[in-house]
Scaffold this motif. Structure first.
Motif, mmCIF file in Angstrom:
data_model
loop_
_atom_site.group_PDB
_atom_site.id
_atom_site.type_symbol
_atom_site.label_atom_id
_atom_site.label_comp_id
_atom_site.label_asym_id
_atom_site.label_seq_id
_atom_site.Cartn_x
_atom_site.Cartn_y
_atom_site.Cartn_z
ATOM 1 N N VAL A 28 -1.443 22.177 -10.350
ATOM 2 C CA VAL A 28 -0.935 23.241 -11.211
ATOM 3 C C VAL A 28 0.587 23.133 -11.306
ATOM 4 N N GLU A 29 1.211 22.853 -10.175
ATOM 5 C CA GLU A 29 2.670 22.831 -10.104
ATOM 6 C C GLU A 29 3.091 21.811 -9.051
ATOM 7 N N VAL A 30 4.187 21.079 -9.325
ATOM 8 C CA VAL A 30 4.712 20.095 -8.380
ATOM 9 C C VAL A 30 6.186 20.379 -8.144
ATOM 10 N N ASP A 31 6.593 20.395 -6.882
ATOM 11 C CA ASP A 31 7.998 20.540 -6.508
ATOM 12 C C ASP A 31 8.372 19.327 -5.661
ATOM 13 N N LEU A 32 8.994 18.309 -6.308
ATOM 14 C CA LEU A 32 9.327 17.072 -5.607
ATOM 15 C C LEU A 32 10.436 17.268 -4.586
ATOM 16 N N GLU A 33 11.338 18.246 -4.796
ATOM 17 C CA GLU A 33 12.413 18.481 -3.834
ATOM 18 C C GLU A 33 11.868 18.984 -2.503
ATOM 19 N N GLN B 195 0.831 -1.205 0.000
ATOM 20 C CA GLN B 195 0.000 0.000 0.000
ATOM 21 C C GLN B 195 0.866 1.256 0.000
ATOM 22 N N GLN B 196 1.948 1.248 0.747
ATOM 23 C CA GLN B 196 2.860 2.402 0.784
ATOM 24 C C GLN B 196 3.504 2.622 -0.587
ATOM 25 N N ALA B 197 3.859 1.547 -1.271
ATOM 26 C CA ALA B 197 4.445 1.665 -2.604
ATOM 27 C C ALA B 197 3.442 2.271 -3.582
ATOM 28 N N LYS B 198 2.177 1.891 -3.456
ATOM 29 C CA LYS B 198 1.140 2.444 -4.325
ATOM 30 C C LYS B 198 0.985 3.948 -4.104
ATOM 31 N N VAL B 199 0.992 4.367 -2.847
ATOM 32 C CA VAL B 199 0.869 5.795 -2.509
ATOM 33 C C VAL B 199 2.074 6.570 -3.036
ATOM 34 N N ASN B 200 3.281 6.014 -2.855
ATOM 35 C CA ASN B 200 4.492 6.684 -3.349
ATOM 36 C C ASN B 200 4.484 6.806 -4.866
ATOM 37 N N ASP B 201 4.029 5.766 -5.570
ATOM 38 C CA ASP B 201 3.940 5.831 -7.030
ATOM 39 C C ASP B 201 2.974 6.925 -7.469
ATOM 40 N N PHE B 202 1.840 7.046 -6.756
ATOM 41 C CA PHE B 202 0.866 8.092 -7.082
ATOM 42 C C PHE B 202 1.488 9.473 -6.899
ATOM 43 N N ARG B 203 2.166 9.685 -5.790
ATOM 44 C CA ARG B 203 2.740 11.005 -5.504
ATOM 45 C C ARG B 203 3.871 11.349 -6.467
ATOM 46 N N GLU B 204 4.662 10.365 -6.874
ATOM 47 C CA GLU B 204 5.749 10.631 -7.817
ATOM 48 C C GLU B 204 5.239 10.860 -9.231
ATOM 49 N N SER B 205 4.034 10.380 -9.549
ATOM 50 C CA SER B 205 3.487 10.537 -10.894
ATOM 51 C C SER B 205 2.625 11.795 -11.042
#
Length: 134
Positions: free
Chosen positions: A59-64, A31-41
């Motif tokens: 509108v905008e994503v800042d992964l850092e 489940q954690q991997a699924k959530v991380n994949d969603f957030r990274e995509s």
């Protein structure tokens, strides 16, 4: 040394407990991997929801910085990625007046009959355009 059934029972209980702990751990990691994949995509235009209930589009994503800007009906706000989740799936709503007693959708007969009739092109005088007037 005599065989003790209570000792066997204790061993079985311990094995079951460790098995359940391992299974729960595996399930949580998936489940954690699924959530991380969603957030990274996440990309601009992706529809999201926050855990507090705000619905909007990215509108905008800042992964850092692990932040995203969401536009919700013209209002922009900045959110942590940990607060974002997939939007809820809203099921199609059918009013009780639109179904029969068995839950089957009632068809509107008048609109179906009209939809099945071929279109006859008539001009303003009532004559069909395909026919010549004498």
């Amino acid at each position: 040394m005599p065989f003790d059934p209570s000792m066997l029972f204790m061993i079985v209980i311990l094995v079951l407990m460790f098995g359940m702990m391992w299974w729960q751990s595996k399930k949580a990691k998936k489940q954690q991997a699924k959530v991380n994949d969603f957030r990274e995509s996440l990309q601009p235009g992706t529809e999201v929801a926050t855990y507090s209930g705000l619905l909007g589009k990215i509108v905008e994503v800042d992964l850092e910085k692990e932040q995203a800007v969401i536009d919700s009906e013209g209002s922009r706000s900045r959110w942590r990625l940990a607060a974002l989740t997939e939007p809820p799936i809203v099921p199609a709503y059918i009013h009780d007046d639109e179904v029969d007693e068995y839950g089957n959708r009632l068809e509107d007969k008048a609109s179906d009959d009209e939809a099945q009739k071929p279109l006859d092109a008539e001009d303003a005088s009532g004559d069909k355009t395909g026919e010549q007037t004498k």
